[in-house]
Structure formats: structure tokens, C-alpha cells
Design a protein around this motif. Structure first.
Motif, PDB file in Angstrom:
ATOM      1  N   ARG A 183       0.873  -1.164  -0.163  1.00  0.00           N
ATOM      2  CA  ARG A 183      -0.134   0.132  -0.073  1.00  0.00           C
ATOM      3  C   ARG A 183       1.013   1.134  -0.133  1.00  0.00           C
ATOM      4  N   LYS A 184       2.131   1.275   0.510  1.00  0.00           N
ATOM      5  CA  LYS A 184       2.863   2.226   0.649  1.00  0.00           C
ATOM      6  C   LYS A 184       3.482   2.475  -0.682  1.00  0.00           C
ATOM      7  N   VAL A 185       3.537   1.712  -1.312  1.00  0.00           N
ATOM      8  CA  VAL A 185       4.029   1.582  -3.160  1.00  0.00           C
ATOM      9  C   VAL A 185       3.278   2.418  -3.701  1.00  0.00           C
ATOM     10  N   CYS A 186       1.921   1.935  -3.624  1.00  0.00           N
ATOM     11  CA  CYS A 186       0.916   2.792  -4.158  1.00  0.00           C
ATOM     12  C   CYS A 186       0.723   4.339  -3.683  1.00  0.00           C
ATOM     13  N   GLU A 187       0.849   4.427  -2.374  1.00  0.00           N
ATOM     14  CA  GLU A 187       0.949   6.125  -2.224  1.00  0.00           C
ATOM     15  C   GLU A 187       2.011   6.594  -2.699  1.00  0.00           C
ATOM     16  N   LYS A 188       3.349   5.976  -2.789  1.00  0.00           N
ATOM     17  CA  LYS A 188       4.313   6.676  -3.350  1.00  0.00           C
ATOM     18  C   LYS A 188       4.142   7.075  -4.874  1.00  0.00           C
ATOM     19  N   SER A 189       3.283   6.267  -5.550  1.00  0.00           N
ATOM     20  CA  SER A 189       2.814   6.581  -7.038  1.00  0.00           C
ATOM     21  C   SER A 189       1.556   7.232  -7.106  1.00  0.00           C
ATOM     22  N   GLY A 190       0.881   7.606  -6.043  1.00  0.00           N
ATOM     23  CA  GLY A 190      -0.427   8.608  -6.143  1.00  0.00           C
ATOM     24  C   GLY A 190      -1.382   7.637  -6.730  1.00  0.00           C
ATOM     25  N   ILE A 191      -1.366   6.259  -6.323  1.00  0.00           N
ATOM     26  CA  ILE A 191      -2.310   5.407  -6.847  1.00  0.00           C
ATOM     27  C   ILE A 191      -3.208   4.574  -5.830  1.00  0.00           C
TER      28      ILE A 191
ATOM     29  N   PRO B 283      -2.710   1.022 -14.517  1.00  0.00           N
ATOM     30  CA  PRO B 283      -1.526   0.859 -13.452  1.00  0.00           C
ATOM     31  C   PRO B 283      -1.332  -0.518 -12.824  1.00  0.00           C
ATOM     32  N   VAL B 284      -0.237  -0.952 -12.595  1.00  0.00           N
ATOM     33  CA  VAL B 284      -0.013  -2.147 -12.213  1.00  0.00           C
ATOM     34  C   VAL B 284       1.163  -2.058 -11.377  1.00  0.00           C
ATOM     35  N   LEU B 285       0.478  -3.113 -10.179  1.00  0.00           N
ATOM     36  CA  LEU B 285       1.372  -2.960  -9.098  1.00  0.00           C
ATOM     37  C   LEU B 285       2.491  -4.484  -9.056  1.00  0.00           C
ATOM     38  N   LEU B 286       3.777  -4.050  -8.914  1.00  0.00           N
ATOM     39  CA  LEU B 286       4.728  -4.764  -9.077  1.00  0.00           C
ATOM     40  C   LEU B 286       5.354  -5.263  -7.818  1.00  0.00           C
ATOM     41  N   PHE B 287       5.516  -6.405  -7.348  1.00  0.00           N
ATOM     42  CA  PHE B 287       6.177  -6.390  -5.953  1.00  0.00           C
ATOM     43  C   PHE B 287       6.834  -7.636  -5.626  1.00  0.00           C
ATOM     44  N   GLY B 288       8.230  -7.435  -5.534  1.00  0.00           N
ATOM     45  CA  GLY B 288       9.037  -9.005  -5.278  1.00  0.00           C
ATOM     46  C   GLY B 288       9.403  -9.047  -3.842  1.00  0.00           C
ATOM     47  N   PHE B 289       9.743 -10.297  -3.470  1.00  0.00           N
ATOM     48  CA  PHE B 289      10.129 -10.378  -2.090  1.00  0.00           C
ATOM     49  C   PHE B 289      10.773 -11.676  -2.029  1.00  0.00           C
ATOM     50  N   GLY B 290      11.629 -11.905  -1.186  1.00  0.00           N
ATOM     51  CA  GLY B 290      12.325 -13.519  -0.844  1.00  0.00           C
ATOM     52  C   GLY B 290      13.548 -13.149  -0.403  1.00  0.00           C
ATOM     53  N   GLY B 291      14.480 -13.905  -0.907  1.00  0.00           N
ATOM     54  CA  GLY B 291      15.883 -14.090  -0.393  1.00  0.00           C
ATOM     55  C   GLY B 291      16.438 -12.614   0.218  1.00  0.00           C
ATOM     56  N   ASN B 292      17.218 -12.837   1.277  1.00  0.00           N
ATOM     57  CA  ASN B 292      18.058 -11.827   1.901  1.00  0.00           C
ATOM     58  C   ASN B 292      17.234 -11.333   3.530  1.00  0.00           C
ATOM     59  N   LEU B 293      16.322 -11.268   3.808  1.00  0.00           N
ATOM     60  CA  LEU B 293      14.798 -11.162   3.072  1.00  0.00           C
ATOM     61  C   LEU B 293      14.637  -9.749   2.279  1.00  0.00           C
ATOM     62  N   SER B 294      14.673  -9.642   1.094  1.00  0.00           N
ATOM     63  CA  SER B 294      14.586  -8.248   0.384  1.00  0.00           C
ATOM     64  C   SER B 294      13.478  -8.134  -0.136  1.00  0.00           C
ATOM     65  N   TYR B 295      12.861  -7.106  -0.584  1.00  0.00           N
ATOM     66  CA  TYR B 295      11.776  -6.628  -1.269  1.00  0.00           C
ATOM     67  C   TYR B 295      11.878  -5.355  -1.912  1.00  0.00           C
ATOM     68  N   ALA B 296      11.017  -5.019  -3.200  1.00  0.00           N
ATOM     69  CA  ALA B 296      11.214  -3.988  -3.949  1.00  0.00           C
ATOM     70  C   ALA B 296       9.814  -3.885  -4.650  1.00  0.00           C
ATOM     71  N   GLY B 297       9.198  -2.783  -4.703  1.00  0.00           N
ATOM     72  CA  GLY B 297       8.154  -2.717  -5.510  1.00  0.00           C
ATOM     73  C   GLY B 297       7.755  -1.312  -6.081  1.00  0.00           C
ATOM     74  N   GLN B 298       7.077  -1.369  -7.273  1.00  0.00           N
ATOM     75  CA  GLN B 298       6.868  -0.092  -7.899  1.00  0.00           C
ATOM     76  C   GLN B 298       5.553  -0.369  -8.626  1.00  0.00           C
ATOM     77  N   VAL B 299       4.788   0.820  -8.838  1.00  0.00           N
ATOM     78  CA  VAL B 299       3.705   1.001  -9.940  1.00  0.00           C
ATOM     79  C   VAL B 299       4.001   1.395 -11.188  1.00  0.00           C
ATOM     80  N   ILE B 300       3.765   0.387 -12.306  1.00  0.00           N
ATOM     81  CA  ILE B 300       3.955   0.876 -13.520  1.00  0.00           C
ATOM     82  C   ILE B 300       2.701   1.064 -14.576  1.00  0.00           C
ATOM     83  N   ARG B 301       2.880   1.644 -15.445  1.00  0.00           N
ATOM     84  CA  ARG B 301       1.857   1.804 -16.482  1.00  0.00           C
ATOM     85  C   ARG B 301       2.110   0.546 -17.534  1.00  0.00           C
ATOM     86  N   CYS B 302       1.169  -0.041 -17.887  1.00  0.00           N
ATOM     87  CA  CYS B 302       1.318  -1.358 -18.859  1.00  0.00           C
ATOM     88  C   CYS B 302       1.564  -0.806 -20.080  1.00  0.00           C
ATOM     89  N   PRO B 303       2.606  -1.589 -20.651  1.00  0.00           N
ATOM     90  CA  PRO B 303       2.736  -1.111 -22.151  1.00  0.00           C
ATOM     91  C   PRO B 303       1.927  -1.615 -23.078  1.00  0.00           C
TER      92      PRO B 303
END
Length: 315
Positions: free
Chosen positions: A222-230, A295-315
């Protein structure tokens, strides 16, 4: 400085299919046991003639074709992978050689299952800083090569594949198509997902990962969405790391993405680590399930335990 956007996607999977029934002949498991716990039906397995860079190059070539570009148009290649056995040449350099590129910058990123979203953010930052104009961002992993086929808790999960995105500067005056990244890690839980040893073997503490994702990830997404204004309810798609269907479905609901198409490629592909997000997204776009510009939310999580996410516009 200008923003960037994803203009095309591509994916590739090996031809060999390994079903649950096949696994039941190898280890103490069953189709019902696997589906009830992780939701996976099949996964793809690459042969010895298909190293990680071969998978990556196939996906990259498809993304370039979709974009109407040639390898010479790319000046940055980023490959997210945790299954590159050799240290040098790295996978990005090998992909560039396979595709006959000119002189791109070539870098690998090992952030395991969140590797693609880390790499996508890195490409976005490079383009914003004007140190690159057009990038190939690839997630590729050959997880079956590091699988312990005697461990029924992990061997039912893994699959092989690759997904790729072409990223370029957004036209002047146009809103960026890649939103701000939210990334981080939980270092004290780095042991929860491991690829260790000689030869390296994949292992994880499944319950620890499950507890973390179900308790922490919804607020982060939800914070990812907030950063993108979505607002989450305005998302057209949600593509989480394809780890386990029993994680993906409730998480999408808890994020609040009530109107979104939720990627469930894990059912047919298994856990492909860094390949899972771009591969699942590419398939959604190929099937026309998400409209261009949505708008599409991408969110990865797993080893390290690392995470990263962003909202992109679908091509």
C-alpha cells in the motif's frame, strides 16, 4: 532528468513440463498435497543445453521484437538472477554477446526473488540520471539446477524461465510510466531463503517467510501505491512474486486491489525466482488482460529477506 517507461515485454520457458504426478514418482508427495499447500500444477525444466543466459536472451529477443527495436538500440543490460554459477563473463555480458549488441553497460543483480523489481528501479534511475537511454531489464533463473530433489518441501516449488522488459525515457511532457520504488530488507531474516554450498542448493524456512509476507507485505504494498499516487482500488493489475498461490491470493485482497487482475502464473510455472514477475506480467499483457497505460503493482520479495515494488503503466 526525465522519467522512464516500459515499452515492451517478452518471456521464455523451456519446453519440458514437469507435472505433480512426475514429482510423486520421485519423492514422497502427491498432486493433492502440492496443490493444497502451494497451488502449483506444473513447472518447466531447462536442460543442460539451456543455461541462464540462453533463457534470458530468448526473453530479451522477444521483448526487443515487440518494441520494434534492434540490439544496437540498447545501451544498458541488467540481468537479475541468483543462479549464475559462473562469475565472469556475467549473464548480462553473455546476453549482449548472444544478441550481437554493440557496447552496452552490462550488470547482474543478485537479489533473488525481488531481483527484477530491483533491476527495473535501477534502470529507471539510470535513465533519469541520463547515464542510459534505453535498457533491457531481464529476470532469469534456472532454479531446477539448484534444487534438492530429495526434499519434498522445496522440490515441488521450483521452475525455470525468463522475462524481459524494454525500458526507455518517457517522452517530454508525459507522466513517467515507472513509479518510485520502495525497497528494503530484513537482514536478520536473511537465512530464511538460502542458496548455499558447493554445489549451491536452494533451501528455505517456509513458515518464517509465510508469516513475514502475510503480516508485513500488505502495508508495504500500500505504501508503494501511495508513493505513486495510486489508490489500491484503482490498480488494474497486481503482479507479486510468484512464490505460492496460498500467499498471492490473500495478499492481493489485503492490499485492497479489489478491481485488479491478479497474476497467478505460479500455478503453471512454479517459483521461478527473479523471472517470476516479468514472466507473469508478460503473459498478462500477451493475453490482453490489462489495458495499455493501466496501472499495475509489481512487488518482489524473498531471499535476503529483500523486497522491492513499484507501480508501472502497462505497455
Amino acid at each position: 532528468m526525465t522519467g522512464s517507461r516500459v515499452v515492451a515485454l517478452g518471456h521464455y520457458q523451456p519446453a519440458k513440463v514437469l507435472g505433480n504426478e512426475d514429482l510423486a514418482a520421485m519423492v514422497d508427495t502427491s498432486d493433492e498435497w502440492i496443490r493444497s499447500r502451494v497451488g502449483i500444477k506444473t513447472r518447466r525444466v531447462a536442460g543442460p543445453e539451456e543455461p541462464v543466459d540462453a533463457l534470458a536472451a530468448e526473453a530479451a529477443a522477444k521483448a526487443l521484437a515487440q518494441a520494434g527495436l534492434t540490439p544496437a538500440d540498447i545501451d544498458l543490460v541488467l540481468v537479475a538472477t541468483s543462479t549464475a554459477i559462473d562469475r565472469s563473463p556475467n549473464m548480462a555480458a553473455r546476453v549482449a554477446a548472444r544478441l550481437g549488441m554493440g557496447s552496452p553497460a552490462v550488470m547482474d543483480l543478485n537479489v533473488v526473488c525481488s531481483g527484477f523489481t530491483h533491476a527495473l528501479a535501477t534502470a529507471d534511475h539510470a535513465i533519469r540520471a541520463e547515464s542510459a537511454s534505453r535498457a533491457l531489464v531481464i529476470g532469469a533463473d534456472k532454479m531446477t539446477e539448484i534444487t534438492d530433489w530429495s526434499d519434498r518441501t522445496t522440490c515441488v516449488l521450483t521452475g525455470d524461465g525468463a522475462g524481459a522488459a524494454v525500458v526507455e525515457a518517457a517522452p517530454a511532457g508525459e507522466e513517467p510510466g515507472i513509479g518510485p520504488v520502495l525497497w528494503g530488507s530484513v537482514p536478520e531474516m536473511g537465512h530464511a531463503v538460502r542458496i548455499e554450498g558447493t554445489p549451491p542448493v536452494f533451501a528455505q524456512e517456509g513458515q518464517a517467510v509465510y508469516r513475514w509476507t502475510t503480516s508485513r507485505l500488505p502495508a508495504l504494498a500500500r505504501k508503494v501505491c501511495e508513493k505513486s499516487g495510486i489508490a489500491p482500488e484503482d490498480l488494474a493489475g497486481v503482479v507479486l512474486h510468484q512464490a505460492n498461490l496460498r500467499i498471492i491470493e490473500p495478499l492481493a485482497a489485503r492490499i485492497g486491489a479489489v478491481n485488479a487482475v491478479v497474476a497467478k502464473d505460479v500455478v503453471d510455472s512454479g517459483n521461478t525466482s527473479a523471472a517470476s514477475i516479468p514472466m507473469a506480467l508478460s503473459k498478462l499483457v500477451e493475453r490482453g488482460e490489462i489495458a495499455t497505460g493501466a496501472p499495475v503493482l509489481l512487488f518482489g520479495f524473498g531471499g535476503n529477506l529483500s523486497y522491492a515494488g513499484q507501480v508501472i503503466r502497462c505497455p
